[in-house]
Design a protein around this motif. Structure first.
Motif, PDB file in Angstrom:
ATOM      1  N   ASP A  39      38.112  28.407  35.696  1.00  0.00           N
ATOM      2  CA  ASP A  39      39.457  28.477  35.160  1.00  0.00           C
ATOM      3  C   ASP A  39      39.884  29.939  35.076  1.00  0.00           C
ATOM      4  O   ASP A  39      39.056  30.774  34.712  1.00  0.00           O
ATOM      5  CB  ASP A  39      39.428  27.832  33.757  1.00  0.00           C
ATOM      6  N   PRO A  40      41.012  30.370  35.438  1.00  0.00           N
ATOM      7  CA  PRO A  40      42.223  29.637  35.757  1.00  0.00           C
ATOM      8  C   PRO A  40      42.448  29.376  37.242  1.00  0.00           C
ATOM      9  O   PRO A  40      43.439  28.778  37.619  1.00  0.00           O
ATOM     10  CB  PRO A  40      43.313  30.567  35.230  1.00  0.00           C
ATOM     11  N   ILE A  41      41.519  29.810  38.104  1.00  0.00           N
ATOM     12  CA  ILE A  41      41.728  29.591  39.536  1.00  0.00           C
ATOM     13  C   ILE A  41      41.602  28.109  39.868  1.00  0.00           C
ATOM     14  O   ILE A  41      42.359  27.569  40.676  1.00  0.00           O
ATOM     15  CB  ILE A  41      40.753  30.438  40.373  1.00  0.00           C
ATOM     16  N   VAL A  42      40.636  27.443  39.250  1.00  0.00           N
ATOM     17  CA  VAL A  42      40.502  25.984  39.355  1.00  0.00           C
ATOM     18  C   VAL A  42      40.488  25.437  37.929  1.00  0.00           C
ATOM     19  O   VAL A  42      40.198  26.160  36.986  1.00  0.00           O
ATOM     20  CB  VAL A  42      39.210  25.561  40.104  1.00  0.00           C
ATOM     21  N   ALA A  43      40.801  24.181  37.786  1.00  0.00           N
ATOM     22  CA  ALA A  43      40.868  23.571  36.452  1.00  0.00           C
ATOM     23  C   ALA A  43      39.490  23.113  35.996  1.00  0.00           C
ATOM     24  O   ALA A  43      39.212  21.924  35.886  1.00  0.00           O
ATOM     25  CB  ALA A  43      41.849  22.408  36.462  1.00  0.00           C
ATOM     26  N   SER A  44      38.595  24.078  35.747  1.00  0.00           N
ATOM     27  CA  SER A  44      37.239  23.750  35.331  1.00  0.00           C
ATOM     28  C   SER A  44      36.600  24.966  34.677  1.00  0.00           C
ATOM     29  O   SER A  44      36.875  26.099  35.054  1.00  0.00           O
ATOM     30  CB  SER A  44      36.398  23.326  36.529  1.00  0.00           C
ATOM     31  N   THR A  45      35.726  24.719  33.707  1.00  0.00           N
ATOM     32  CA  THR A  45      34.956  25.812  33.114  1.00  0.00           C
ATOM     33  C   THR A  45      33.599  25.945  33.802  1.00  0.00           C
ATOM     34  O   THR A  45      32.796  26.783  33.421  1.00  0.00           O
ATOM     35  CB  THR A  45      34.747  25.593  31.603  1.00  0.00           C
ATOM     36  N   GLU A  46      33.349  25.098  34.798  1.00  0.00           N
ATOM     37  CA  GLU A  46      32.127  25.184  35.602  1.00  0.00           C
ATOM     38  C   GLU A  46      32.492  25.746  36.966  1.00  0.00           C
ATOM     39  O   GLU A  46      33.545  25.438  37.512  1.00  0.00           O
ATOM     40  CB  GLU A  46      31.495  23.804  35.753  1.00  0.00           C
TER      41      GLU A  46
END
Length: 73
Positions: free
Chosen positions: A24-31
């Motif tokens: 995140d914030p490039i992709v919707a994930s904290t992984e």
């Protein structure tokens, strides 16, 4: 790839086949999720003042071969 921080422009030699992972914030994930080099370049160009932190490894050619975003909640 060109990056800017605090008004200073930096150029990175980024291998087009580099292993790139982002959160995140490039992709919707904290992984970490793997994305393509061009996807990263496009995102950084659209968000030049994002303040994201990356860890990288270079190859014998001096280009970045592995780039991983460091998640900073």
């Amino acid at each position: 790839m060109v990056a800017q921080r605090s008004g200073e422009e930096s150029r990175w030699a980024l291998d087009q086949a580099a292993y790139v992972t982002v959160t995140d914030p490039i992709v919707a994930s904290t992984e970490n999720q793997r994305i393509g080099v061009q996807e990263l370049v496009d995102w950084v160009a659209a968000h030049p003042d994002s303040g994201l932190v990356f860890r990288y490894q270079t190859g014998d050619d001096g280009a970045i071969h592995r780039l991983e975003q460091v998640f900073t909640p």
